[in-house]
Motif scaffolding. Sequence first.
Motif, PDB file in Angstrom:
ATOM      1  N   GLU A  26       0.828  -1.204   0.000  1.00 30.44           N
ATOM      2  CA  GLU A  26       0.000   0.000   0.000  1.00 30.44           C
ATOM      3  C   GLU A  26       0.863   1.254   0.000  1.00 30.44           C
ATOM      4  N   ASP A  27       1.938   1.232   0.771  1.00 30.27           N
ATOM      5  CA  ASP A  27       2.734   2.442   0.938  1.00 30.27           C
ATOM      6  C   ASP A  27       4.174   2.071   1.274  1.00 30.27           C
ATOM      7  N   VAL A  28       5.088   2.992   0.956  1.00 30.93           N
ATOM      8  CA  VAL A  28       6.505   2.839   1.267  1.00 30.93           C
ATOM      9  C   VAL A  28       6.947   4.083   2.023  1.00 30.93           C
ATOM     10  N   GLU A  29       7.666   3.891   3.119  1.00 30.98           N
ATOM     11  CA  GLU A  29       8.033   5.013   3.986  1.00 30.98           C
ATOM     12  C   GLU A  29       9.534   4.999   4.258  1.00 30.98           C
ATOM     13  N   ALA A  30      10.210   6.092   3.867  1.00 33.58           N
ATOM     14  CA  ALA A  30      11.641   6.259   4.136  1.00 33.58           C
ATOM     15  C   ALA A  30      11.823   7.616   4.794  1.00 33.58           C
ATOM     16  N   ASN A  31      12.216   7.644   6.054  1.00 28.55           N
ATOM     17  CA  ASN A  31      12.258   8.886   6.821  1.00 28.55           C
ATOM     18  C   ASN A  31      13.625   9.559   6.848  1.00 28.55           C
ATOM     19  N   ARG A  32      14.679   8.764   7.014  1.00 19.57           N
ATOM     20  CA  ARG A  32      16.001   9.373   7.157  1.00 19.57           C
ATOM     21  C   ARG A  32      17.092   8.365   6.811  1.00 19.57           C
ATOM     22  N   VAL A  33      18.295   8.885   6.667  1.00 16.23           N
ATOM     23  CA  VAL A  33      19.453   8.053   6.348  1.00 16.23           C
ATOM     24  C   VAL A  33      19.765   7.129   7.524  1.00 16.23           C
ATOM     25  N   GLY A  34      20.053   5.857   7.214  1.00 19.10           N
ATOM     26  CA  GLY A  34      20.431   4.902   8.244  1.00 19.10           C
ATOM     27  C   GLY A  34      19.274   4.218   8.937  1.00 19.10           C
ATOM     28  N   GLU A  35      18.050   4.641   8.677  1.00 21.87           N
ATOM     29  CA  GLU A  35      16.873   4.029   9.298  1.00 21.87           C
ATOM     30  C   GLU A  35      16.219   3.064   8.321  1.00 21.87           C
ATOM     31  N   ARG A  36      15.729   1.952   8.848  1.00 23.41           N
ATOM     32  CA  ARG A  36      15.085   0.968   7.987  1.00 23.41           C
ATOM     33  C   ARG A  36      13.872   1.546   7.267  1.00 23.41           C
ATOM     34  N   VAL A  37      13.775   1.265   5.986  1.00 22.65           N
ATOM     35  CA  VAL A  37      12.587   1.633   5.218  1.00 22.65           C
ATOM     36  C   VAL A  37      11.420   0.789   5.717  1.00 22.65           C
ATOM     37  N   LYS A  38      10.242   1.396   5.843  1.00 21.96           N
ATOM     38  CA  LYS A  38       9.034   0.682   6.282  1.00 21.96           C
ATOM     39  C   LYS A  38       8.059   0.571   5.112  1.00 21.96           C
ATOM     40  N   VAL A  39       7.273  -0.494   5.109  1.00 21.67           N
ATOM     41  CA  VAL A  39       6.241  -0.672   4.092  1.00 21.67           C
ATOM     42  C   VAL A  39       4.943  -1.094   4.768  1.00 21.67           C
ATOM     43  N   ILE A  40       3.835  -0.867   4.067  1.00 23.51           N
ATOM     44  CA  ILE A  40       2.526  -1.307   4.552  1.00 23.51           C
ATOM     45  C   ILE A  40       1.939  -2.257   3.514  1.00 23.51           C
TER      46      ILE A  40
END
Length: 392
Positions: A343-357
């Motif tokens: 549904e969605d892809v979330e990337a907030n900052r460098v070095g943090e795991r990308v999240k998906v829904i």
Amino acid sequence: MSRGPTLSVGGTDDANEANGRVPAPVPPSDGDAWYAPDVRAQYEVAPGVVTTVRDDGDGVGFVYEVREPGLGPREEEALEAIRSHFSVVNRRRPLTREGTSERASGGVPPKYRRVFDRLLDASPAARRRVEYYALRELRLLGEVTPLALDDRIDVVDVSDEDGSGSLVVHTRDYAPAVTEYRADAEFADRIAGERLRHYTVPFCGFDVDVVVYREHLLGDDRFTTKYAVLEPDLLPGDEELIDECKERIWEANVDEVVEDRRAFVAERARQFLSRQLTARNTRAWMEATEYRVRTALAEYGLAVPPVDRRFAEDRLDDLVYYVLRDYVGEGVLTVPIRDGHLEDVEANRVGERVKVIPRAGIGDGNRVPTNLAFEDETSFVNVVTQLAASRT
């Protein structure tokens, strides 16, 4: 004639012979086993790898032991040469028990085997032992690989509640069982990983594997369901080749309008990388030949293995994939963006795991962490800018 072996105790009369009869051997898990009364189970999880579950000495719980193939001094030296060669590579490991088993069953991939051919000079039996450890350390889960290959393990406990520092497993029939490994052993969190879904996402002619999996782990990550993109492994020197290839393509002079950017990048990448791999392969085989000639003169009878191809074709494909991913795709977000199951892809900052829904059925509609992350600010800004431009 006696039906089974006998043990003479004291005299030789018939009574003593009858009383001293030794029962026939039975499996260690059998309740009548006389030679290993504390052994509850013993079985092979891979060729030459045997696990044993026995009663703990304190009478509470069990002990889980692993016996792997032995290595001699020369085999240790050969394995160390392989470790040294691959020491600079950030290798991708399997995430689940199924993935570990599939990789183990598949053996050594062609591009790895060509490197082994240059580095190893041993008998077939010795080579099999060395390749087991090399595969374990390079492609599987390191020292805890035998645990991942044991499909009787249901749960892994890394909480270290008793303060012993030991990794504890719960098998199908025996729990808790203390292992010889530490609770903080590398890749311990992947031993009992369960694959929920496995599918591929197409990109520029490549089918990229995606796995959604669940960890059966006590005392660790609050996320139990995770999403992983299984991109190709890279060999030593591959990252430099990819960077050089991208630089050459970026600086290339073009006399006409490029209508198909994907085809243009793929063609230029294959031309450049083919030449570079051929040159490097030739130099490597010359060095291997020189080494084997010296060895043959010293020890007699050793021959140089034939060179049947310039390089493993799968290695070229892997390198081209990364060039296309970064120049035609969206870097580490290339596969999630094209994954129709999300549904969605979330990337907030460098070095943090990308999240998906995920769309439905996985993760209860919550965010799921991935194995992807931006490693530097430049790549993060470039992808954000690219995505913003594509929406205008």
